[in-house]
Scaffold this active site. Structure first.
Site, PDB file in Angstrom:
ATOM      1  CG  PHE A  12      -1.577   1.209   1.637  1.00  0.00           C
ATOM      2  CD1 PHE A  12      -2.202   2.045   0.718  1.00  0.00           C
ATOM      3  CD2 PHE A  12      -1.595   1.575   2.997  1.00  0.00           C
ATOM      4  CE1 PHE A  12      -2.821   3.228   1.133  1.00  0.00           C
ATOM      5  CE2 PHE A  12      -2.213   2.745   3.409  1.00  0.00           C
ATOM      6  CZ  PHE A  12      -2.815   3.581   2.474  1.00  0.00           C
ATOM      7  CB  ALA A  81       9.585  -4.984   2.933  1.00  0.00           C
ATOM      8  CB  THR A 132       3.945   2.007  13.100  1.00  0.00           C
ATOM      9  OG1 THR A 132       2.668   2.179  13.708  1.00  0.00           O
ATOM     10  CG2 THR A 132       4.670   0.897  13.853  1.00  0.00           C
ATOM     11  CG  ASP A 133       0.732   5.781  15.458  1.00  0.00           C
ATOM     12  OD1 ASP A 133       0.650   4.592  15.091  1.00  0.00           O
ATOM     13  OD2 ASP A 133      -0.234   6.562  15.401  1.00  0.00           O
ATOM     14  CD  GLU A 134      -0.473  -0.263  15.522  1.00  0.00           C
ATOM     15  OE1 GLU A 134      -0.251  -1.344  16.088  1.00  0.00           O
ATOM     16  OE2 GLU A 134      -1.323  -0.112  14.626  1.00  0.00           O
ATOM     17  CE1 TYR A 157       3.341  -3.625  11.772  1.00  0.00           C
ATOM     18  CE2 TYR A 157       1.994  -2.321  13.267  1.00  0.00           C
ATOM     19  CZ  TYR A 157       2.796  -2.405  12.150  1.00  0.00           C
ATOM     20  OH  TYR A 157       3.057  -1.282  11.403  1.00  0.00           O
ATOM     21  CB  SER A 160       7.941  -7.357  15.054  1.00  0.00           C
ATOM     22  OG  SER A 160       6.923  -6.755  14.267  1.00  0.00           O
ATOM     23  CE  LYS A 161       7.257  -1.127  11.254  1.00  0.00           C
ATOM     24  NZ  LYS A 161       7.796  -1.182   9.861  1.00  0.00           N
ATOM     25  N   GLY A 294      -5.925  -7.114  23.384  1.00  0.00           N
ATOM     26  CA  GLY A 294      -4.921  -6.075  23.678  1.00  0.00           C
ATOM     27  C   GLY A 294      -5.134  -4.796  22.880  1.00  0.00           C
TER      28      GLY A 294
END
Ligand code: NAD
Ligand code: DAU
Length: 355
Positions: A12, A81, A132-134, A157, A160-161, A294
């Site tokens: 995307f 990726a 990411t902001d996560e 996720y 891992s980021k 979560g």
């Protein structure tokens, strides 16, 4: 002319970045993508063949990545990726660690090997990690994520980021490698795989299918039109400071339930009078389902650093962006039909079976 290694450029945001950069300037892009379920060559049609070189490969493959650095003198690495969907990471975390952590390490090691020059690095090289902001975890009712907010990821996720971000920044601290990390809020726009909230809801509305809202729909996300994100990445890759993190977001917080209602209303408005679905589209399609495990309550970005230091500002407000997005999905029915056939059906039924 700069040469870019773009990873995940068939997904995307990567595809939007590749399209933007090739349209903006005379650069060459080597686009490496494994074409997982989320990568699609139809996202890359009509690009100039002499300046866009697509390579189907896994970023964890040391030989392929090494060969590419040997063949091309990359000026920039823009690393998109990733396994990117939180719900999938709850079902199957392992592939997230492999791609998001090990894949990042492979890129860092190879860039370092080819860019090192004596005690320093060749001139004007830069690696940008798209994050990411996560990684900041969840906010309460108030406050914003700044670059100084502690890293407290909650899903496999985002964990891992976060691990990948720490690795990238460690290559600056330890090896003085020219790296930058950007952390963006939720994107929406053309070419987004319909497992994420916005395209999933658009697709379900168009098919008059139930709209699965997790929990009470009161979780908040901060939405940014994808073109604004790719412009910020370009600006950060050119003018950012090495070793720094830049948050990207546009102060556009919304409850999930409000996003869903806006989509329902806008799709209904945009369909022609002759379309039979028009009169059947209503809030009755909304179906509250079991909450995500979560589930982070609220994300909201403070973009002060990238705005004041690099002059970036979002250009597309949500009202305009969502109309552009829905228009794109209405005009690209073949794209969405192809993507939502086959395996997608299994994924979709499995994901919502017990909710
Ligand atoms: P996406 O899932 O649409 O695309 C990911 C791409 O990476 C796909 O083309 C896929 O084929 C490719 N890929 C996956 N594993 C690979 C591997 N091992 N080797 C090579 N290619 C592989 O993701 P997206 O939404 O475009 O996100 C891109 C990046 O931006 C991700 O790093 C994500 O964490 C980050 N991000 C996304 C958002 C968002 O709202 N979507 C917001 C902030 C940051
Ligand atoms: O904040 C940036 C992140 O945004 C990126 O790092 C991720 O790659 C990207 O997937 C996105 O993560 P989210 O989990 O916020 O996005 P998603 O579209 O999956 O969900 C948005 C919100 O909507 C979230 O609160 C969960 C909810 N949701 C999602 C889906 C798919 C629903 O209520 N129903 C759904 O069917």
């Amino acid at each position: 002319m700069k040469t870019y290694l773009v990873t995940g450029g068939a997904g995307f945001i990567g595809a939007n970045f590749v399209r933007f950069m090739l349209g903006k300037e005379d650069c060459k892009i080597v686009n490496v993508d494994a074409l997982t379920y989320a990568g699609n060559l139809d996202n890359l049609t009509g690009l100039p063949q002499d300046r866009h070189i697509f390579v189907k490969a896994d970023i964890c493959d040391k030989n392929v990545i090494d060969e590419l650095f040997q063949k091309y003198d990359f000026d920039r690495v823009i690393h998109f990726a990733a396994e990117s969907h939180v719900d999938r990471s709850i079902e199957d975390p392992e592939v997230f660690v492999r791609t998001n952590v090990m894949g990042t390490m492979n890129l860092l090691n190879t860039a370092k090997k080819y860019w090192q020059d004596g005690d320093g690095y060749k001139k004007d090289k830069r690696y940008l990690q798209v994050s990411t902001d996560e990684v900041y975890g969840s906010l309460g009712e108030t406050g914003y994520f700044t670059e100084k907010t502690p890293i407290t990821p909650h899903s496999p996720y985002s964990a891992s980021k976060a691990a990948a971000d720490f690795l990238v920044l460690s290559y600056y601290d330890t090896f003085k490698m020219p790296v930058i990390v950007t952390r963006c809020s939720n994107n929406y726009g053309p070419y987004q795989f319909p497992e994420k909230l916005v395209p999933l809801m658009i697709n379900n509305v168009l098919n008059l299918k139930p709209l699965p809202v997790y929990g009470d729909g009161k979780n908040v996300r901060d939405w940014l039109y994808v073109e604004d994100h790719v412009k910020a990445i370009d600006i950060a890759a050119e003018n950012g400071r090495d070793g720094e993190v830049y948050n990207i977001g546009g102060h556009n917080e919304k409850y999930n339930i409000d996003i869903v209602k806006i989509i329902i209303e806008t799709v209904a408005q945009m369909l022609p009078e002759s379309d039979e679905r028009k009169s059947k589209i209503s809030n009755d399609l909304i179906t509250y389902v079991a909450d995500r495990k979560g589930h982070d309550l609220r994300y909201a970005i403070d973009p002060e650093k990238i705005s004041s230091e690099l002059g970036w500002k979002p250009e597309t407000n949500f009202e305009t962006g969502i109309k552009k997005t829905i228009k794109w999905y209405l005009e690209n029915t073949e794209w969405i039909e192809k993507i939502t056939s086959g395996e997608y059906q299994n994924y979709y039924s499995k994901m919502y079976a017990n909710r």
